[in-house]
Scaffold this motif. Structure first.
Motif, PDB file in Angstrom:
ATOM      1  N   ALA A  58       0.926  -1.714   0.331  1.00 21.55           N
ATOM      2  CA  ALA A  58      -0.032  -0.233  -0.459  1.00 21.55           C
ATOM      3  C   ALA A  58       0.628   1.532  -0.455  1.00 21.55           C
ATOM      4  CB  ALA A  58      -0.557   0.235   1.031  1.00 21.55           C
ATOM      5  N   GLN A  59       1.827   1.538   0.929  1.00 23.60           N
ATOM      6  CA  GLN A  59       2.573   2.217   0.916  1.00 23.60           C
ATOM      7  C   GLN A  59       3.720   2.872  -0.630  1.00 23.60           C
ATOM      8  OE1 GLN A  59       4.907   3.697   4.335  1.00 23.60           O
ATOM      9  NE2 GLN A  59       4.560   1.941   5.227  1.00 23.60           N
ATOM     10  N   ALA A  60       3.989   1.340  -0.951  1.00 26.54           N
ATOM     11  CA  ALA A  60       4.793   1.608  -2.823  1.00 26.54           C
ATOM     12  C   ALA A  60       3.704   1.921  -3.087  1.00 26.54           C
ATOM     13  CB  ALA A  60       5.317   0.348  -2.821  1.00 26.54           C
ATOM     14  N   SER A  61       2.409   1.273  -3.733  1.00 34.24           N
ATOM     15  CA  SER A  61       1.711   1.215  -4.293  1.00 34.24           C
ATOM     16  C   SER A  61       1.264   3.357  -4.516  1.00 34.24           C
ATOM     17  CB  SER A  61       1.054   0.179  -5.010  1.00 34.24           C
ATOM     18  OG  SER A  61      -0.311   0.118  -4.271  1.00 34.24           O
ATOM     19  N   GLY A  62       0.762   3.346  -3.438  1.00 36.00           N
ATOM     20  CA  GLY A  62      -0.308   4.287  -3.139  1.00 36.00           C
ATOM     21  C   GLY A  62      -1.413   3.715  -2.860  1.00 36.00           C
ATOM     22  N   THR A  63      -2.069   2.849  -3.567  1.00 31.48           N
ATOM     23  CA  THR A  63      -3.090   1.802  -3.345  1.00 31.48           C
ATOM     24  C   THR A  63      -3.442   2.048  -2.296  1.00 31.48           C
ATOM     25  OG1 THR A  63      -3.185  -0.034  -3.739  1.00 31.48           O
ATOM     26  CG2 THR A  63      -3.041   1.672  -5.804  1.00 31.48           C
ATOM     27  N   ILE A  64      -4.628   0.863  -1.843  1.00 31.55           N
ATOM     28  CA  ILE A  64      -5.122   0.689  -0.763  1.00 31.55           C
ATOM     29  C   ILE A  64      -5.097  -0.866  -0.143  1.00 31.55           C
ATOM     30  CG2 ILE A  64      -7.807   0.017   0.753  1.00 31.55           C
ATOM     31  CD1 ILE A  64      -8.877   2.327  -0.701  1.00 31.55           C
ATOM     32  N   GLY A  65      -4.120  -1.378   0.129  1.00 29.95           N
ATOM     33  CA  GLY A  65      -3.762  -2.826   0.860  1.00 29.95           C
ATOM     34  C   GLY A  65      -4.942  -3.426   1.088  1.00 29.95           C
ATOM     35  N   PHE A  66      -5.229  -4.598   1.313  1.00 25.26           N
ATOM     36  CA  PHE A  66      -6.074  -5.442   1.611  1.00 25.26           C
ATOM     37  C   PHE A  66      -5.251  -6.791   1.490  1.00 25.26           C
ATOM     38  CE2 PHE A  66      -9.708  -8.074   1.209  1.00 25.26           C
ATOM     39  CZ  PHE A  66     -11.067  -7.337   1.092  1.00 25.26           C
ATOM     40  N   LEU A  67      -6.045  -6.671   2.997  1.00 21.33           N
ATOM     41  CA  LEU A  67      -5.362  -8.665   3.706  1.00 21.33           C
ATOM     42  C   LEU A  67      -6.198  -9.633   4.041  1.00 21.33           C
ATOM     43  CD1 LEU A  67      -2.830  -9.525   5.373  1.00 21.33           C
ATOM     44  CD2 LEU A  67      -3.331  -8.592   6.435  1.00 21.33           C
ATOM     45  N   ASN A  68      -6.256 -10.480   3.954  1.00 22.55           N
ATOM     46  CA  ASN A  68      -7.284 -11.965   3.703  1.00 22.55           C
ATOM     47  C   ASN A  68      -6.637 -12.542   5.268  1.00 22.55           C
ATOM     48  OD1 ASN A  68      -8.125 -14.460   2.716  1.00 22.55           O
ATOM     49  ND2 ASN A  68      -8.893 -13.336   4.118  1.00 22.55           N
ATOM     50  N   THR A  90      -0.760   3.540   7.798  1.00 19.34           N
ATOM     51  CA  THR A  90      -1.334   3.040   6.060  1.00 19.34           C
ATOM     52  C   THR A  90      -3.067   2.759   5.792  1.00 19.34           C
ATOM     53  OG1 THR A  90       0.947   2.073   6.531  1.00 19.34           O
ATOM     54  CG2 THR A  90       0.232   1.118   4.884  1.00 19.34           C
ATOM     55  N   SER A  91      -2.875   3.628   4.674  1.00 17.50           N
ATOM     56  CA  SER A  91      -4.023   2.465   3.761  1.00 17.50           C
ATOM     57  C   SER A  91      -4.382   0.888   3.498  1.00 17.50           C
ATOM     58  CB  SER A  91      -4.416   3.000   2.531  1.00 17.50           C
ATOM     59  OG  SER A  91      -4.876   4.690   3.142  1.00 17.50           O
ATOM     60  N   VAL A  92      -5.234   0.638   5.043  1.00 16.16           N
ATOM     61  CA  VAL A  92      -5.326  -1.500   4.416  1.00 16.16           C
ATOM     62  C   VAL A  92      -6.737  -1.720   5.258  1.00 16.16           C
ATOM     63  CG1 VAL A  92      -4.424  -3.639   5.729  1.00 16.16           C
ATOM     64  CG2 VAL A  92      -2.864  -1.436   4.620  1.00 16.16           C
ATOM     65  N   VAL A  93      -7.334  -2.412   4.379  1.00 13.98           N
ATOM     66  CA  VAL A  93      -9.057  -3.257   4.688  1.00 13.98           C
ATOM     67  C   VAL A  93      -7.952  -4.366   5.431  1.00 13.98           C
ATOM     68  CG1 VAL A  93     -10.766  -4.093   4.096  1.00 13.98           C
ATOM     69  CG2 VAL A  93      -9.566  -1.769   3.630  1.00 13.98           C
ATOM     70  N   ALA A 146     -10.625   4.117   5.354  1.00 12.52           N
ATOM     71  CA  ALA A 146      -8.846   3.541   5.321  1.00 12.52           C
ATOM     72  C   ALA A 146      -8.311   4.579   4.695  1.00 12.52           C
ATOM     73  CB  ALA A 146      -8.880   1.649   4.819  1.00 12.52           C
ATOM     74  N   ASP A 147      -9.165   4.895   3.732  1.00 10.99           N
ATOM     75  CA  ASP A 147      -8.511   5.632   3.030  1.00 10.99           C
ATOM     76  C   ASP A 147      -8.364   7.335   3.515  1.00 10.99           C
ATOM     77  OD1 ASP A 147      -6.136   6.080   0.700  1.00 10.99           O
ATOM     78  OD2 ASP A 147      -8.050   6.487  -0.990  1.00 10.99           O
ATOM     79  N   SER A 148      -9.271   7.827   4.013  1.00 17.51           N
ATOM     80  CA  SER A 148      -9.257   8.907   4.859  1.00 17.51           C
ATOM     81  C   SER A 148      -8.273   9.392   5.987  1.00 17.51           C
ATOM     82  CB  SER A 148     -10.688   8.795   5.645  1.00 17.51           C
ATOM     83  OG  SER A 148     -12.297   8.748   4.069  1.00 17.51           O
ATOM     84  N   ALA A 149      -8.041  11.125   5.828  1.00 22.61           N
ATOM     85  CA  ALA A 149      -7.058  11.169   6.784  1.00 22.61           C
ATOM     86  C   ALA A 149      -7.704  10.885   8.258  1.00 22.61           C
ATOM     87  CB  ALA A 149      -6.629  12.744   6.334  1.00 22.61           C
ATOM     88  N   PRO A 150      -6.832  10.778   8.867  1.00 20.28           N
ATOM     89  CA  PRO A 150      -5.868  10.754   9.217  1.00 20.28           C
ATOM     90  C   PRO A 150      -5.535   8.721   8.616  1.00 20.28           C
ATOM     91  CG  PRO A 150      -6.973  10.313  11.526  1.00 20.28           C
ATOM     92  CD  PRO A 150      -7.376  11.048  10.228  1.00 20.28           C
ATOM     93  N   ARG A 151      -5.109   8.147   7.420  1.00 22.78           N
ATOM     94  CA  ARG A 151      -5.686   7.094   7.157  1.00 22.78           C
ATOM     95  C   ARG A 151      -5.043   5.761   7.859  1.00 22.78           C
ATOM     96  NH1 ARG A 151      -3.846  10.007   2.612  1.00 22.78           N
ATOM     97  NH2 ARG A 151      -5.352   9.896   0.822  1.00 22.78           N
ATOM     98  N   GLY A 152      -5.925   4.547   7.782  1.00 22.21           N
ATOM     99  CA  GLY A 152      -4.937   3.996   9.258  1.00 22.21           C
ATOM    100  C   GLY A 152      -5.709   2.429   7.952  1.00 22.21           C
ATOM    101  N   ARG A 178     -20.709   5.918  -5.852  1.00 23.13           N
ATOM    102  CA  ARG A 178     -20.309   6.816  -5.015  1.00 23.13           C
ATOM    103  C   ARG A 178     -18.200   7.088  -4.582  1.00 23.13           C
ATOM    104  NH1 ARG A 178     -20.932   5.554   1.743  1.00 23.13           N
ATOM    105  NH2 ARG A 178     -19.542   3.730   1.668  1.00 23.13           N
ATOM    106  N   SER A 179     -17.953   7.763  -4.038  1.00 21.44           N
ATOM    107  CA  SER A 179     -16.606   8.795  -3.339  1.00 21.44           C
ATOM    108  C   SER A 179     -17.181   9.285  -2.246  1.00 21.44           C
ATOM    109  CB  SER A 179     -15.769   8.640  -4.221  1.00 21.44           C
ATOM    110  OG  SER A 179     -16.507  10.053  -5.139  1.00 21.44           O
ATOM    111  N   SER A 180     -15.405   9.350  -1.911  1.00 20.49           N
ATOM    112  CA  SER A 180     -15.215  10.615  -1.049  1.00 20.49           C
ATOM    113  C   SER A 180     -14.281  11.162  -0.965  1.00 20.49           C
ATOM    114  CB  SER A 180     -15.503  10.366   0.383  1.00 20.49           C
ATOM    115  OG  SER A 180     -14.575   8.926   0.949  1.00 20.49           O
ATOM    116  N   SER A 181     -14.178  12.679  -0.094  1.00 22.00           N
ATOM    117  CA  SER A 181     -12.223  13.571  -0.572  1.00 22.00           C
ATOM    118  C   SER A 181     -12.396  14.060   0.592  1.00 22.00           C
ATOM    119  CB  SER A 181     -12.894  14.597  -1.443  1.00 22.00           C
ATOM    120  OG  SER A 181     -11.487  15.038  -1.235  1.00 22.00           O
TER     121      SER A 181
END
Length: 523
Positions: A58-68, A90-93, A146-152, A178-181
């Protein structure tokens, strides 16, 4: 009919999730049934490795990490790594399964989910669906949070018999649109106060944290430092490196003890911080936080960081955006330039080498494009011997939870395959998640691992001295053959014969196709 599984993966793709990392259990197998070809599944052999890979990806790609993960026990195994993910924002679901609804009474499922209770202190949000058709709604919510500040990190638990159930197709179509900023912007008035404090200070200093290790943050920090002739420090125990380490304004990384940090900032009358907690302290001290009369002003996108800071005037907002605005508002100054930092010469005698000598050997060989996963505690306070020239170049376990660095290198390589990946790992830290080497081989991640072996739990030895606690043989970890461990997972490995061997090994040369490892003996 649109099933929960169909909707789930469509929403993942809508939010740009490019991969799933995991170590599944029986409750998660139903989830894997609908995995589309465009989303690869990267298997880890242990949950601590899985979360390190997802976090760094997630940190390297700038996308949301997804963990199963599997439910309670699997989540429990990942908790050490989850502390790093939470501390680094870090943005991780994290998606775990539950037993089938038919086996669990509704009230028990809603109130007794052990996994949710286990991870709740470390995640921004945790939830589970009341009904199968609620799964897509909660996934959409989890991704946005996950992707909203503060991310986590966030946590979602789904019963295993929900996946083939139908969804409300009208509601599902709205979820896809839908989306959010959610990036807060600092108000101008307090930023003006910060800017005025810089203008009128006799001897100001700039302290940077991981929140400005972005393209705009990195370039704005350079611009501000040069326009105002500011000495630049990195906040204590940083998980990132947000300023070039060879820039003439760069001074040092601040220590993580109250008194030592105050001493390092003595002589300055105004301290401004961007993107850093104020401050992380690790070593005990009875000293005051800052020298008397010093003003501290800073910007963070985490309201909790602002509220828990024991000192200063903290502004909540995007720190990279605020840094850019302050840099534009500051005129060039005739204030004297800060002293140029000198790097002490290293003792290069062998066959066991100092941490300084090993870092220098690595630095001579690595490229400026390298992304470095660092989990070598001997190098924590001297990591700035490494030449950093661009953002997203150094990644460290944000909460100090060991076992992150080895799988993080794998996640970095998968998340940003266009940049070479270099991992600097201690021999003790390697033993937390060595199975990540298997994932590196399985997915052909061309990471270069440098394992520094001192056969000691050196971090605790140093704390034993600080706390005047008698040492003992219980901190000895000799008897591990690092090379054979790596070879057992299929990684080509050898022991360094010299510092030049290390330099040559990490040199980019022709791009490698597979992971490889070199062990270096450290004093």
């Amino acid at each position: 009919m649109v099933t929960v599984s169909d909707a789930f993966y469509a929403i993942l793709q809508r939010h740009g999730v490019g991969a799933v990392f995991g170590n599944p259990g029986s409750n998660e197998l139903s989830f894997l049934t609908g995995l589309p070809p465009g989303i690869p599944y990267y298997l880890a052999l242990q949950e601590g490795a899985a979360i390190g890979m997802a976090d760094a990806y997630a940190q390297a790609s700038g996308t949301i990490g997804f963990l199963n993960l599997h439910a309670a026990s699997g989540t429990g195994n990942a908790m050490g790594g989850l502390t790093n993910t939470a501390a680094c924002h870090t943005s991780v679901v994290i998606m775990a399964g539950q037993q089938a609804r038919r086996y669990v009474p509704v009230d028990a499922m809603l109130t007794n989910n052990e996994a949710i209770k286990l991870c709740d202190p470390l995640v921004k949000w945790a939830g589970e669906p009341l009904r199968p058709e609620d799964v897509p709604v909660l996934l959409s919510r989890a991704l946005m949070l996950a992707d909203s500040a503060p991310r986590g990190p966030v946590y979602l638990s789904v019963p295993l018999d929900d996946w083939d159930k139908p969804v409300d197709e009208a509601a599902f179509s709205q979820l896809l649109n839908r989306s959010s900023s959610a990036a807060p912007v600092a108000h101008q008035a307090p930023l003006d106060e910060l800017t005025d404090a810089l203008r009128t200070a006799a001897s100001p200093a700039l302290v940077l944290g991981p929140g400005v290790d972005t393209e705009p943050g990195f370039t704005s920090a350079i611009a501000l430092a040069e326009r105002a002739n500011l000495p630049v420090y990195i906040a204590p125990s940083p998980p990132r490196s947000p300023f070039p380490t060879r820039h003439p304004c760069y001074q040092r990384q601040l220590p993580s003890a109250v008194g030592a940090l105050a001493d390092a900032l003595s002589g300055h009358d105004v301290i401004v911080t961007f993107g850093a907690p104020v401050f992380r302290y690790h070593a005990p001290s009875d000293a005051d936080y800052l020298p008397p009369g010093v003003r501290l002003l800073g910007v963070t996108d985490d309201p909790d960081e602002a509220a828990r800071a024991p000192i200063g005037r903290l502004i909540v907002g995007d720190p990279s955006d605020a840094l850019a605005r302050v840099a534009q508002a500051i005129d060039r100054t005739d204030r004297p330039k800060p002293p140029v930092r000198t790097v002490p010469e290293a003792d290069t005698s062998g066959p066991k080498y100092t941490a300084e000598a090993i870092l220098d050997a690595v630095d001579r060989g690595k490229s400026d494009d390298a992304m470095i996963a660092l989990e070598w505690t001997s190098a924590d306070l001297i990591r700035d011997r490494l030449t950093i020239t661009r953002p997203h170049s150094l990644f460290y376990c944000a909460s100090g939870g060991l076992g992150w660095g080895l799988p993080a290198a794998v996640g970095l390589g998968l998340g940003c395959p266009d940049r070479p990946v270099l991992a600097l790992i201690g021999d003790g830290a390697m033993q937390y998640t060595p199975s990540a080497l298997w994932s590196a081989v399985r997915y052909r991640v061309p990471a270069t691992f440098v394992v520094c072996t001192n056969t000691k739990y050196r971090a605790l030895q140093e704390f034993s001295e600080l706390l005047h606690v008698p040492g003992g043989d219980y901190l000895d970890i000799s008897g591990i053959d690092v090379v054979k461990v790596a070879e057992g997972y299929g990684v080509a490995a050898h022991r360094a014969e010299s510092l030049d061997d290390v330099t040559e090994f990490v040199s980019p040369g022709e791009r490698e196709q597979m992971p490889r490892l070199i062990e270096v003996l450290q004093r």
